[in-house]
Design a protein around this motif. Structure first.
Motif, PDB file in Angstrom:
ATOM      1  N   SER A  58      14.420  16.207  17.067  1.00 34.29           N
ATOM      2  CA  SER A  58      13.220  17.039  17.135  1.00 34.29           C
ATOM      3  C   SER A  58      13.509  18.322  16.372  1.00 34.29           C
ATOM      4  O   SER A  58      14.390  19.096  16.752  1.00 34.29           O
ATOM      5  N   PHE A  59      12.789  18.530  15.262  1.00 37.32           N
ATOM      6  CA  PHE A  59      13.058  19.672  14.397  1.00 37.32           C
ATOM      7  C   PHE A  59      12.489  20.959  14.993  1.00 37.32           C
ATOM      8  O   PHE A  59      11.383  20.967  15.549  1.00 37.32           O
ATOM      9  N   HIS A  60      13.226  22.056  14.837  1.00 31.78           N
ATOM     10  CA  HIS A  60      12.711  23.361  15.271  1.00 31.78           C
ATOM     11  C   HIS A  60      11.625  23.842  14.314  1.00 31.78           C
ATOM     12  O   HIS A  60      10.679  24.508  14.728  1.00 31.78           O
ATOM     13  N   GLU A  61      11.783  23.504  13.033  1.00 34.43           N
ATOM     14  CA  GLU A  61      10.770  23.773  12.019  1.00 34.43           C
ATOM     15  C   GLU A  61      10.539  22.473  11.273  1.00 34.43           C
ATOM     16  O   GLU A  61      11.483  21.722  11.033  1.00 34.43           O
ATOM     17  N   PRO A  62       9.293  22.149  10.871  1.00 30.29           N
ATOM     18  CA  PRO A  62       9.030  20.869  10.209  1.00 30.29           C
ATOM     19  C   PRO A  62       9.893  20.655   8.971  1.00 30.29           C
ATOM     20  O   PRO A  62      10.218  21.597   8.244  1.00 30.29           O
ATOM     21  N   ALA A  63      10.271  19.401   8.743  1.00 27.04           N
ATOM     22  CA  ALA A  63      11.033  19.002   7.559  1.00 27.04           C
ATOM     23  C   ALA A  63      10.136  18.163   6.665  1.00 27.04           C
ATOM     24  O   ALA A  63       9.204  17.499   7.138  1.00 27.04           O
ATOM     25  N   GLU A  64      10.405  18.168   5.357  1.00 27.75           N
ATOM     26  CA  GLU A  64       9.576  17.435   4.400  1.00 27.75           C
ATOM     27  C   GLU A  64      10.356  16.293   3.744  1.00 27.75           C
ATOM     28  O   GLU A  64      11.583  16.348   3.618  1.00 27.75           O
ATOM     29  N   GLY A  65       9.598  15.299   3.302  1.00 30.77           N
ATOM     30  CA  GLY A  65      10.183  14.222   2.514  1.00 30.77           C
ATOM     31  C   GLY A  65      11.185  13.367   3.256  1.00 30.77           C
ATOM     32  O   GLY A  65      12.175  12.915   2.685  1.00 30.77           O
ATOM     33  N   VAL A  66      10.951  13.136   4.532  1.00 33.10           N
ATOM     34  CA  VAL A  66      11.864  12.329   5.345  1.00 33.10           C
ATOM     35  C   VAL A  66      11.417  10.869   5.281  1.00 33.10           C
ATOM     36  O   VAL A  66      10.273  10.556   5.616  1.00 33.10           O
ATOM     37  N   ALA A  67      12.313   9.988   4.859  1.00 35.38           N
ATOM     38  CA  ALA A  67      11.931   8.593   4.633  1.00 35.38           C
ATOM     39  C   ALA A  67      12.793   7.645   5.453  1.00 35.38           C
ATOM     40  O   ALA A  67      14.011   7.847   5.575  1.00 35.38           O
ATOM     41  N   PRO A  68      12.196   6.596   6.019  1.00 33.34           N
ATOM     42  CA  PRO A  68      12.992   5.552   6.671  1.00 33.34           C
ATOM     43  C   PRO A  68      14.017   4.984   5.690  1.00 33.34           C
ATOM     44  O   PRO A  68      13.741   4.812   4.504  1.00 33.34           O
ATOM     45  N   GLY A  69      15.204   4.706   6.204  1.00 32.50           N
ATOM     46  CA  GLY A  69      16.287   4.206   5.354  1.00 32.50           C
ATOM     47  C   GLY A  69      17.300   5.279   5.021  1.00 32.50           C
ATOM     48  O   GLY A  69      18.469   4.981   4.757  1.00 32.50           O
ATOM     49  N   THR A 117       0.826  -1.207   0.000  1.00 34.33           N
ATOM     50  CA  THR A 117       0.000   0.000   0.000  1.00 34.33           C
ATOM     51  C   THR A 117       0.861   1.258   0.000  1.00 34.33           C
ATOM     52  O   THR A 117       1.775   1.394   0.829  1.00 34.33           O
ATOM     53  N   VAL A 118       0.560   2.165  -0.918  1.00 32.90           N
ATOM     54  CA  VAL A 118       1.237   3.453  -0.996  1.00 32.90           C
ATOM     55  C   VAL A 118       0.213   4.537  -0.653  1.00 32.90           C
ATOM     56  O   VAL A 118      -0.829   4.629  -1.308  1.00 32.90           O
ATOM     57  N   THR A 119       0.474   5.312   0.376  1.00 30.33           N
ATOM     58  CA  THR A 119      -0.443   6.372   0.806  1.00 30.33           C
ATOM     59  C   THR A 119       0.030   7.709   0.270  1.00 30.33           C
ATOM     60  O   THR A 119       1.218   8.046   0.380  1.00 30.33           O
ATOM     61  N   VAL A 120      -0.901   8.451  -0.319  1.00 32.59           N
ATOM     62  CA  VAL A 120      -0.570   9.766  -0.869  1.00 32.59           C
ATOM     63  C   VAL A 120      -1.453  10.825  -0.229  1.00 32.59           C
ATOM     64  O   VAL A 120      -2.497  10.521   0.353  1.00 32.59           O
ATOM     65  N   GLY A 121      -1.017  12.079  -0.332  1.00 35.30           N
ATOM     66  CA  GLY A 121      -1.802  13.161   0.244  1.00 35.30           C
ATOM     67  C   GLY A 121      -1.198  14.506  -0.096  1.00 35.30           C
ATOM     68  O   GLY A 121      -0.239  14.600  -0.879  1.00 35.30           O
ATOM     69  N   PRO A 122      -1.702  15.577   0.486  1.00 37.69           N
ATOM     70  CA  PRO A 122      -1.219  16.919   0.190  1.00 37.69           C
ATOM     71  C   PRO A 122       0.176  17.164   0.754  1.00 37.69           C
ATOM     72  O   PRO A 122       0.635  16.454   1.652  1.00 37.69           O
ATOM     73  N   ARG A 123       0.816  18.182   0.218  1.00 35.41           N
ATOM     74  CA  ARG A 123       2.182  18.490   0.643  1.00 35.41           C
ATOM     75  C   ARG A 123       2.263  18.782   2.134  1.00 35.41           C
ATOM     76  O   ARG A 123       3.252  18.413   2.795  1.00 35.41           O
ATOM     77  N   ASP A 124       1.248  19.409   2.685  1.00 32.10           N
ATOM     78  CA  ASP A 124       1.265  19.733   4.112  1.00 32.10           C
ATOM     79  C   ASP A 124       1.453  18.494   4.975  1.00 32.10           C
ATOM     80  O   ASP A 124       2.028  18.562   6.069  1.00 32.10           O
ATOM     81  N   SER A 125       0.981  17.360   4.471  1.00 32.76           N
ATOM     82  CA  SER A 125       1.063  16.130   5.258  1.00 32.76           C
ATOM     83  C   SER A 125       2.461  15.508   5.246  1.00 32.76           C
ATOM     84  O   SER A 125       2.706  14.516   5.933  1.00 32.76           O
ATOM     85  N   LEU A 126       3.347  16.081   4.438  1.00 28.87           N
ATOM     86  CA  LEU A 126       4.732  15.598   4.430  1.00 28.87           C
ATOM     87  C   LEU A 126       5.526  16.129   5.611  1.00 28.87           C
ATOM     88  O   LEU A 126       6.601  15.605   5.924  1.00 28.87           O
ATOM     89  N   ALA A 127       5.025  17.179   6.248  1.00 28.24           N
ATOM     90  CA  ALA A 127       5.770  17.831   7.313  1.00 28.24           C
ATOM     91  C   ALA A 127       6.034  16.871   8.479  1.00 28.24           C
ATOM     92  O   ALA A 127       5.109  16.251   9.008  1.00 28.24           O
ATOM     93  N   VAL A 128       7.285  16.750   8.854  1.00 31.44           N
ATOM     94  CA  VAL A 128       7.709  15.861   9.935  1.00 31.44           C
ATOM     95  C   VAL A 128       8.262  16.709  11.076  1.00 31.44           C
ATOM     96  O   VAL A 128       9.091  17.601  10.861  1.00 31.44           O
ATOM     97  N   SER A 129       7.813  16.429  12.274  1.00 31.91           N
ATOM     98  CA  SER A 129       8.271  17.203  13.427  1.00 31.91           C
ATOM     99  C   SER A 129       9.425  16.533  14.162  1.00 31.91           C
ATOM    100  O   SER A 129      10.206  17.208  14.852  1.00 31.91           O
ATOM    101  N   SER A 130       9.535  15.204  14.023  1.00 32.36           N
ATOM    102  CA  SER A 130      10.613  14.492  14.710  1.00 32.36           C
ATOM    103  C   SER A 130      10.882  13.170  14.018  1.00 32.36           C
ATOM    104  O   SER A 130      10.083  12.700  13.195  1.00 32.36           O
ATOM    105  N   LEU A 131      12.010  12.564  14.347  1.00 25.29           N
ATOM    106  CA  LEU A 131      12.342  11.254  13.797  1.00 25.29           C
ATOM    107  C   LEU A 131      13.154  10.477  14.815  1.00 25.29           C
ATOM    108  O   LEU A 131      13.761  11.039  15.729  1.00 25.29           O
ATOM    109  N   SER A 132      13.160   9.177  14.630  1.00 24.61           N
ATOM    110  CA  SER A 132      14.029   8.309  15.422  1.00 24.61           C
ATOM    111  C   SER A 132      14.935   7.555  14.462  1.00 24.61           C
ATOM    112  O   SER A 132      14.579   7.309  13.305  1.00 24.61           O
TER     113      SER A 132
END
Length: 362
Positions: A329-340, A271-286
């Motif tokens: 933890s990003f100070h400003e949201p980052a986009e297009g962050v992918a596992p790997g 399954t590939v989930t798609v959506g608007p650009r706003d939904s790409l915003a990432v606030s944190s990662l591990s």
């Protein structure tokens, strides 16, 4: 000091070897043969895996006046870089093969062999700087911001950094080409390599399709929106990466008429989930498998910046870590962050270390 210069056949590695030799180091050039069948990898001047490149490296070594050898590392490269690339895509992750090549080949297999043969260090044409710090050698950004390659070197351990030589870190690419001409190196105007060196025609999706189909890992699946509504179908999730906008082939337009982006890839169901650009915003990662490029930082947190792709922007962030994990933890949201992907941590221009992204949070 005895230095082994890795010579790809391009202008950067040739000038790096020449500078090391001119500095009085005892330099030996080596070209890495990464494919038993060079025609199966990239052809012409676009890569670093061809017979043409090997010949260019040999001619450069002759001009410089240093010994030259070709080392066959094709089996190691196939196992550690090519197969890793396939496995990562099959698992729905987005790998960086150049980063993996630096980690597993140029600064593991090559350095190990060099040390066994009595060499003290390995020199490459990477654009990055080494600085003597209070706790040992530190890896820093190049002065040429447009060519800086510190990101793909962020996987190096402190021991590997201590055994590395980067003669080009204080120069700009335009200066290197001028110097190559002045030195009489035929590669002075050779185009830079780009894309993935082991994919001969640049068609990553087609290349992956062949290999994953052979291993019955190429599963078709659905393209859905954030509510789970099915919008279309695809031939394999490996053809997508988080943040992708083009090539989605969705017949149904978005309600607001705006482009959709890949938000998530689920490899088991396809399954590939798609959506608007706003939904790409990432606030944190591990991230897992942290590696420190010099002395391990004191404490367990740092206010600095992180970089998420080879020529991507820096993001201000708070970074915390433990023995086997790292959190950002990003100070400003980052986009297009992918596992790997690798997240590389900086303190000013210094590369502190890196880790492999395992999950993100929006």
């Amino acid at each position: 000091m005895k230095v082994l210069a890795a010579m790809s056949g391009g202008v950067d590695s040739a000038v790096a070897a020449a500078r090391a030799h001119e500095a009085g180091q005892e330099v030996t050039g080596v070209h890495l043969a990464l494919s038993r069948n060079p025609a199966s990898y990239r052809s012409g001047a676009r890569g670093c895996c061809t017979i043409e490149d090997s010949n260019d490296a040999r001619r450069a070594a002759d001009v410089i006046g240093i010994p030259f050898y070709v080392w066959d590392l094709s089996e190691r490269f196939h196992a550690d870089v090519v197969e890793d690339f396939v496995e990562e895509y099959a698992a729905g992750r987005t790998p960086n093969p150049c980063l993996r090549c630096n980690e597993k080949i140029k600064f593991a297999a090559v350095l190990d062999r060099a040390l066994a043969l009595g060499f003290d260090a390995v020199a490459t044409g990477h654009y990055a700087q080494l600085v003597d710090g209070p706790a040992g050698s530190e890896l820093h950004r190049s002065v040429d911001e447009g060519k800086d390659q510190s990101y793909v070197l962020g996987v190096l351990s402190a021991e590997q950094v201590a055994r590395a030589v980067f003669p080009l870190g204080g120069s700009r690419k335009s200066e290197v080409r001028v110097e190559a001409r002045e030195r009489g190196l035929a590669v002075a105007d050779k185009p830079d390599s780009h894309d993935i060196c082991f994919i001969s025609d640049g068609d990553t999706g087609g290349w992956l399709a062949e290999r994953l189909a052979e291993r019955e890992l190429a599963h078709a699946g659905a393209i859905v929106d954030e509510t789970g509504e099915r919008l279309g179908d695809h031939e394999g999730s490996y053809r997508f990466t988080v943040g992708q906008r083009r090539g989605l082939r969705i017949g149904t337009p978005a309600p607001d008429g705006k482009p959709r982006y890949v938000l998530d890839i689920e490899p088991v169901s396809g399954t590939v989930t798609v959506g608007p650009r706003d939904s790409l915003a990432v606030s944190s990662l591990s991230a897992g498998r942290p590696v420190w490029c010099g002395a391990a930082p004191t404490g367990s947190s740092l206010e600095g910046t992180v970089q998420l792709r080879a020529h991507g922007a820096e993001h201000r962030a708070s970074v915390t870590w433990g023995t086997d994990a790292l959190a950002v933890s990003f100070h400003e949201p980052a986009e297009g962050v992918a596992p790997g992907q690798a997240v590389v941590v900086y303190d000013g221009s210094r590369v502190v270390g890196s880790a492999t992204i395992t999950a993100t949070a929006r």
